[in-house]
Design a protein around this motif. Structure first.
Motif, PDB file in Angstrom:
ATOM      1  N   ALA A  91       0.826  -1.212   0.000  1.00  0.00           N
ATOM      2  CA  ALA A  91       0.000   0.000   0.000  1.00  0.00           C
ATOM      3  C   ALA A  91       0.860   1.262   0.000  1.00  0.00           C
ATOM      4  N   LEU A  92       1.909   1.293   0.811  1.00  0.00           N
ATOM      5  CA  LEU A  92       2.762   2.482   0.892  1.00  0.00           C
ATOM      6  C   LEU A  92       3.648   2.642  -0.343  1.00  0.00           C
ATOM      7  N   ALA A  93       3.891   1.558  -1.057  1.00  0.00           N
ATOM      8  CA  ALA A  93       4.751   1.643  -2.244  1.00  0.00           C
ATOM      9  C   ALA A  93       3.977   2.008  -3.504  1.00  0.00           C
ATOM     10  N   LYS A  94       2.729   1.561  -3.609  1.00  0.00           N
ATOM     11  CA  LYS A  94       2.030   1.666  -4.880  1.00  0.00           C
ATOM     12  C   LYS A  94       0.728   2.470  -4.848  1.00  0.00           C
ATOM     13  N   LEU A 156       9.219  -3.238  -3.227  1.00  0.00           N
ATOM     14  CA  LEU A 156       8.148  -3.119  -4.222  1.00  0.00           C
ATOM     15  C   LEU A 156       8.223  -1.821  -5.016  1.00  0.00           C
ATOM     16  N   LEU A 157       9.017  -0.860  -4.579  1.00  0.00           N
ATOM     17  CA  LEU A 157       9.207   0.356  -5.378  1.00  0.00           C
ATOM     18  C   LEU A 157       9.854   0.047  -6.724  1.00  0.00           C
ATOM     19  N   SER A 158      10.564  -1.072  -6.795  1.00  0.00           N
ATOM     20  CA  SER A 158      11.222  -1.457  -8.046  1.00  0.00           C
ATOM     21  C   SER A 158      10.264  -2.106  -9.043  1.00  0.00           C
ATOM     22  N   VAL A 159       9.039  -2.427  -8.612  1.00  0.00           N
ATOM     23  CA  VAL A 159       8.045  -3.034  -9.504  1.00  0.00           C
ATOM     24  C   VAL A 159       7.414  -1.930 -10.353  1.00  0.00           C
ATOM     25  N   PRO A 160       7.437  -2.034 -11.680  1.00  0.00           N
ATOM     26  CA  PRO A 160       6.874  -0.976 -12.537  1.00  0.00           C
ATOM     27  C   PRO A 160       5.383  -0.782 -12.291  1.00  0.00           C
ATOM     28  N   ASP A 161       4.966   0.476 -12.201  1.00  0.00           N
ATOM     29  CA  ASP A 161       3.538   0.768 -12.041  1.00  0.00           C
ATOM     30  C   ASP A 161       2.735   0.292 -13.240  1.00  0.00           C
ATOM     31  N   GLU A 162       3.388   0.271 -14.421  1.00  0.00           N
ATOM     32  CA  GLU A 162       2.688  -0.163 -15.637  1.00  0.00           C
ATOM     33  C   GLU A 162       2.224  -1.610 -15.541  1.00  0.00           C
ATOM     34  N   LEU A 163       2.935  -2.418 -14.775  1.00  0.00           N
ATOM     35  CA  LEU A 163       2.558  -3.822 -14.597  1.00  0.00           C
ATOM     36  C   LEU A 163       1.228  -3.930 -13.857  1.00  0.00           C
ATOM     37  N   ARG A 168      -4.954  -4.206 -14.028  1.00  0.00           N
ATOM     38  CA  ARG A 168      -6.262  -3.570 -13.810  1.00  0.00           C
ATOM     39  C   ARG A 168      -7.052  -3.491 -15.116  1.00  0.00           C
ATOM     40  N   ILE A 169      -6.365  -3.192 -16.222  1.00  0.00           N
ATOM     41  CA  ILE A 169      -7.038  -3.136 -17.525  1.00  0.00           C
ATOM     42  C   ILE A 169      -7.616  -4.499 -17.892  1.00  0.00           C
ATOM     43  N   ASP A 170      -6.903  -5.554 -17.496  1.00  0.00           N
ATOM     44  CA  ASP A 170      -7.381  -6.916 -17.769  1.00  0.00           C
ATOM     45  C   ASP A 170      -8.519  -7.333 -16.856  1.00  0.00           C
ATOM     46  N   GLY A 171      -8.898  -6.460 -15.907  1.00  0.00           N
ATOM     47  CA  GLY A 171     -10.037  -6.738 -15.040  1.00  0.00           C
ATOM     48  C   GLY A 171      -9.697  -7.286 -13.672  1.00  0.00           C
ATOM     49  N   ALA A 172      -8.449  -7.307 -13.330  1.00  0.00           N
ATOM     50  CA  ALA A 172      -8.054  -7.828 -12.022  1.00  0.00           C
ATOM     51  C   ALA A 172      -8.356  -6.803 -10.930  1.00  0.00           C
ATOM     52  N   GLY A 173      -8.923  -7.266  -9.820  1.00  0.00           N
ATOM     53  CA  GLY A 173      -9.167  -6.408  -8.676  1.00  0.00           C
ATOM     54  C   GLY A 173      -7.899  -6.232  -7.856  1.00  0.00           C
ATOM     55  N   GLU A 174      -7.978  -5.363  -6.855  1.00  0.00           N
ATOM     56  CA  GLU A 174      -6.782  -5.079  -6.061  1.00  0.00           C
ATOM     57  C   GLU A 174      -6.310  -6.302  -5.279  1.00  0.00           C
ATOM     58  N   TRP A 175      -7.251  -7.063  -4.730  1.00  0.00           N
ATOM     59  CA  TRP A 175      -6.851  -8.263  -4.003  1.00  0.00           C
ATOM     60  C   TRP A 175      -6.227  -9.295  -4.929  1.00  0.00           C
ATOM     61  N   ARG A 176      -6.793  -9.416  -6.138  1.00  0.00           N
ATOM     62  CA  ARG A 176      -6.234 -10.351  -7.123  1.00  0.00           C
ATOM     63  C   ARG A 176      -4.829  -9.912  -7.539  1.00  0.00           C
ATOM     64  N   ILE A 177      -4.620  -8.625  -7.692  1.00  0.00           N
ATOM     65  CA  ILE A 177      -3.300  -8.107  -8.040  1.00  0.00           C
ATOM     66  C   ILE A 177      -2.304  -8.434  -6.930  1.00  0.00           C
ATOM     67  N   PHE A 178      -2.724  -8.213  -5.685  1.00  0.00           N
ATOM     68  CA  PHE A 178      -1.837  -8.497  -4.559  1.00  0.00           C
ATOM     69  C   PHE A 178      -1.516  -9.975  -4.477  1.00  0.00           C
ATOM     70  N   GLN A 179      -2.528 -10.814  -4.625  1.00  0.00           N
ATOM     71  CA  GLN A 179      -2.363 -12.251  -4.436  1.00  0.00           C
ATOM     72  C   GLN A 179      -1.588 -12.901  -5.579  1.00  0.00           C
ATOM     73  N   SER A 180      -1.923 -12.534  -6.811  1.00  0.00           N
ATOM     74  CA  SER A 180      -1.369 -13.240  -7.973  1.00  0.00           C
ATOM     75  C   SER A 180      -0.158 -12.548  -8.593  1.00  0.00           C
ATOM     76  N   LEU A 181       0.030 -11.271  -8.298  1.00  0.00           N
ATOM     77  CA  LEU A 181       1.119 -10.533  -8.920  1.00  0.00           C
ATOM     78  C   LEU A 181       2.180 -10.104  -7.913  1.00  0.00           C
ATOM     79  N   ILE A 182       1.744  -9.424  -6.861  1.00  0.00           N
ATOM     80  CA  ILE A 182       2.695  -8.859  -5.903  1.00  0.00           C
ATOM     81  C   ILE A 182       3.375  -9.948  -5.070  1.00  0.00           C
ATOM     82  N   VAL A 183       2.598 -10.890  -4.548  1.00  0.00           N
ATOM     83  CA  VAL A 183       3.179 -11.928  -3.680  1.00  0.00           C
ATOM     84  C   VAL A 183       4.251 -12.746  -4.400  1.00  0.00           C
ATOM     85  N   PRO A 184       4.007 -13.223  -5.649  1.00  0.00           N
ATOM     86  CA  PRO A 184       5.088 -13.951  -6.341  1.00  0.00           C
ATOM     87  C   PRO A 184       6.331 -13.092  -6.580  1.00  0.00           C
ATOM     88  N   ILE A 185       6.138 -11.818  -6.918  1.00  0.00           N
ATOM     89  CA  ILE A 185       7.274 -10.929  -7.155  1.00  0.00           C
ATOM     90  C   ILE A 185       8.045 -10.691  -5.851  1.00  0.00           C
TER      91      ILE A 185
END
Length: 271
Positions: A91-94, A156-163, A168-185
């Motif tokens: 939350a504080l990074a993005k 997480l500041l090193s993770v591009p905001d464009e990702l 989000r454009i693909d329809g992913a919610g914030e929880w889905r982004i956190f669970q499927s994108l942020i956690v693996p990274i």
């Protein structure tokens, strides 16, 4: 290999041996008999490897219960810390919101406050909530740490905001982004948090000593203090149990070693 490098490696090897020697002495001494343990001059290796101190410690000390208590506290606290700190750091990074900088400064400022200063307020809160003499009184207070939040944010500041925008454009919610994108990274920095939290909670002595008064709820570190009496110390049992308590932390570190080194190396590469 350059001569300068040879000198550096020799110095590092000597320092490593100096650090390992007390640990090696503790482990080897735990296998000595009482006669060998108190003999002079002392010997590094036992003449005959004996398990009597381990058997005595488990028979007299009820260490199975203490190991279970420490395991519950350590694993539960680590899972909570990883979840809460990862979410807060994300939350504080993005996310940009009013007061986010002030909130971050407030988090970092708490790093300058010694634990001893806030122990009494925390203890009053624990007592008010009815968590005194309860394992939850050990688990909940360290569930979120400013150090963990800061490390996750910096990573997480090193993770591009464009990702995130693409997700989000693909329809992913914030929880889905956190669970499927942020956690693996964030696996490397999560490994760092997990190792630090496991080590801190497993080796913690002062806070459990304050919160827990029932011997049946003692953690392993409180149980070790029982071998130190007013007039004597049961060195054999103390050394045996101290050797065993090293194993869980060592196993966790070896399991997360690669992610730990990667997380330390990449944290803070972007401010």
């Amino acid at each position: 290999m350059r001569k300068a490098h040879i000198g550096t490696y020799i110095l590092l090897i000597v320092l490593a041996l100096l650090w390992v020697f007390p640990v090696l002495w503790t482990v080897l001494s735990s296998f000595k008999t009482d006669t060998e343990l108190y003999s002079w001059p002392p010997a590094l290796f036992p003449g005959t490897f004996s398990l009597e101190h381990f058997a005595d410690a488990f028979d007299k000390g009820n260490f199975g219960t203490y190991f279970l208590n420490s395991t519950i506290v350590t694993i539960t606290s680590t899972l909570l810390l990883v979840l809460i700190n990862t979410m807060a750091g994300f939350a504080l990074a993005k996310y940009r919101f009013k007061g986010d900088t002030i909130l971050l400064i407030g988090f970092i400022s708490t790093l300058m406050i010694p634990l001893e200063v806030i122990m009494i307020p925390i203890f009053k809160v624990i007592s008010f909530l009815g968590l005194y003499n309860n394992l939850l009184g050990i688990i909940i207070p360290p569930a979120a740490t400013p150090t963990g939040v800061f490390l996750v944010r910096q990573y997480l500041l090193s993770v591009p905001d464009e990702l995130l925008e693409a997700a989000r454009i693909d329809g992913a919610g914030e929880w889905r982004i956190f669970q499927s994108l942020i956690v693996p990274i964030a696996k490397p920095i999560i490994a760092v948090l997990a190792i630090f939290s496991f080590m801190w909670r497993w080796d913690d002595f002062l806070w459990p000593l304050i919160v827990i008064s029932d011997p049946s709820k003692y953690t392993i570190q409180l149980a070790l203090s029982n071998f130190i009496g007013e007039y004597n110390v049961d060195w054999g049992s103390l050394l045996a149990m101290s050797s065993i308590t090293m194993i869980p932390v060592l196993v966790v570190f070896l399991f997360f070693q690669r992610q730990f080194i990667q997380g330390i190396a990449t944290t803070g590469i972007k401010g």
